[in-house]
Design a protein around this motif. Structure first.
Motif: not given
Lengths: 282, 286
Positions: A179, A182, A205, A207, A248-249, A252, A270, B204-206, B247-249, B251, B268
């Motif tokens: 991470p 990156r 990726y 993001e 991910q955002v 969601l 984010e 990858s943390m996700e 993970p982004q979520i 954060r 998470y």
């Protein structure tokens, strides 16, 4: 005025001549794309969609079999243009270990300049400048194999910027990094772009793609989407059907919207997500 | 009983040379049987060196490793059966394919174990199904497959040995999102169906968040922590300082919390985030 990179009806196939009869794998099936000076374009597509093949057509590693590619008005099909084109368009690959040739960081960065016959004093100046740009100046006398992946990748990028290219093509430059690596590479890419360098970033990726000005999606050798990130990532189902994903955002907000929650469909960062959820829950 | 146990495990590269480097430093660890463990750490933190000790590829400079209660390296002859217990899938395992057909490639490990042909056949068919390879693919050359398929063949080759512990080093790296998802859901199914222990190394943390029950964090050759997923991602600031992330979520919800939104729990995964927001909205209406 014509655009900096101009691709017209480009077709490209790999031909395996060892087999009898030769096996032809069609990769690009009529790609038309314009990239202007200073743009930051992310290219997405599943494995085998033709992204890397397209990138290699831009700096003349692959020569178009049909259609045309030109950089700053020079056609890649003309062999006499290739040296000039490759100085204008540098390329960074996925694995940093495959791109480093010298045993000392600064010598590696100087490699292309020496080949170009640049004056030694000028080389010194440009190498220092390039290493400072990527934040690796204090490592200039280190051995590359002792650096982390992110650091090595930044040295590879320094080797390209020392040539002062107008454009850098990066083919999954962060795929093998942790991470922090990156984040370092993305920060460098964005700073280069702010200083006017055109960026074409191939990535898996989402993001990272979100940070571009424009996202181009390739599928089956053709461009299927080409728009600003918000307009691309709001099409969650289309992207998933193409074997891609969304941040991910975005995912969601998409789920919450489908449950009837009042949220916009183009939340891709984010910050936006925090802001919208705060309005909702605060 | 712990399936993997280490006591003061230390490994030094280049001992006695100017390049001496302590790669893993006094690690005490117990991993219980049947767990799905994510392993994270910055580049050079010692992850790969650590996992290579678990099936005896490296001999500790100091300290010891126990697999299934048995101490490694006490008796060199015992290493072979232990290697069958712990299957290791390296990064880019597709480069290790070598047989004429997919079937033969998957058969290589079980054959070396001395299993009979019927059992080998059964295991190949079962793992092929588990990794999503169609029966007709078994007779193809592995070199005619796509990158994602090749990788699944390579993983199937290790799974077919039915190791008590399956360790994978970045099994999804370089794959597109769909390919990633496929490998990860395949590992989840494998874990559920076999009950075997799975160790997954990933940047990858996700991916880790979605799959692992516990996370092992390596930092500068030391074990930073080994704990439940939710507890590890709770330490986001410390993770960030060691070059990792959450993970982004996570954060997003950490920031909402800091802005004064009362959340009972750490978030998470996206799925859980959605449930949480929906239940909060419902409570408010109710």
């Amino acid at each position: 005025m014509s655009s900096f990179i101009e691709i017209r009806d480009l077709e490209f196939s790999y031909i395996n001549e060892i087999e009898e009869p030769p096996v032809v794998t069609e990769v690009l099936k009529g790609v038309t794309l314009d990239i202007n000076k200073g743009e930051f374009v992310a290219v997405l597509g599943h494995n085998g969609s033709g992204k890397s093949t397209l990138a290699k057509c831009i700096n003349g590693i692959n020569i178009p079999q049909k259609g045309s590619v030109s950089v700053d008005g020079m056609s890649v099909a003309d062999e006499n243009n290739l040296l000039d084109i490759r100085q204008k368009v540098g390329m960074v690959f996925q694995n940093p270990d495959n791109q480093i040739v010298a045993t000392i960081v600064e010598e590696d960065v100087a490699f292309a300049l020496e080949n170009m016959g640049v004056d030694p004093k000028e080389i010194r100046r440009r190498v220092d400048e390039a290493l400072k740009t990527v934040g690796m100046y204090e490592y200039r006398l280190h051995a590359p194999h002792k650096l982390s992946g992110g650091q090595k990748q930044r040295v590879a990028i320094a080797g390209i910027i020392a040539m002062r290219p107008d454009c850098i093509l990066l083919d999954e430059p962060t795929a093998m990094l942790d991470p922090k690596g990156r984040a370092e590479v993305m920060k460098t890419i964005k700073e280069l772009n702010e200083n006017g360098v055109t960026i074409v970033l191939i990535t898996h990726y989402m993001e990272e793609a979100v940070q571009a000005d424009r996202v181009v999606v390739i599928d089956g050798g053709e461009i299927v989407l080409d728009n600003e990130p918000k307009k691309i990532f709001s099409q969650v189902n289309t992207l998933k059907n193409l074997g891609l994903d969304v941040p991910q955002v975005t995912e969601l907000c998409h789920i919450l919207r489908s449950e009837g929650v009042d949220l916009p469909d183009d939340v891709i960062t984010e910050e936006e997500c925090v802001e919208k959820l705060y309005e909702l829950l605060g | 009983m712990a399936v993997i146990k280490t006591e003061g495990l230390t490994y030094v590269y280049g001992e006695g040379t100017p390049f001496r480097k302590v790669a893993v430093d006094h690690i005490d660890l117990e991993i219980e049987e049947g767990e799905f463990v994510g392993i994270i750490g910055h580049t050079g933190s010692g992850k790969s060196t650590l996992i290579q000790h678990f099936n005896g590829l490296l001999k500790p400079t100091e300290g010891s490793v126990y697999i299934d209660g048995e101490k490694l390296w006490d008796d060199k002859a015992k290493l072979r059966p232990i290697r069958f217990k712990v299957g290791l899938v390296f990064q880019y395992p597709e480069y290790q394919l070598f047989e004429e057909t997919v079937y033969k490639d998957i058969a290589f490990g079980p054959k070396n174990m001395g299993l009979d042909d019927d059992e080998i056949d059964r295991r190949i068919k079962e793992t092929a199904r588990m990794v999503g390879l169609k029966p007709e693919m078994l007779e193809k050359s592995p070199f005619d497959l796509s990158g994602g398929q090749k990788r699944r063949v390579a993983i199937a080759g290790v799974m077919a040995m039915n190791p008590k512990v399956l360790i994978l080093d970045e099994p999804a790296s370089g794959l597109d999102p769909k390919g990633r998802e496929r490998i990860l859901s395949m590992l989840k199914d494998y874990h559920k169906q076999t009950g075997n222990t799975v160790l997954l190394v990933s940047h990858s943390m996700e991916d880790i968040a979605k799959n692992a029950q516990k996370i092992l964090v390596m930092n500068k050759a030391k074990l930073f922590c080994y704990d439940e997923t939710v507890k590890v991602f709770h330490r986001s600031e410390e993770l960030r300082q060691m070059g990792l992330s959450v993970p982004q979520i996570t954060r997003v919800f950490d920031r909402l919390k800091a802005m004064g939104i009362g959340l009972d729990d750490d978030v998470y995964t996206v799925k859980y985030a959605a449930e949480l927001v929906l239940s909060m909205l419902k409570r408010r209406e109710g």
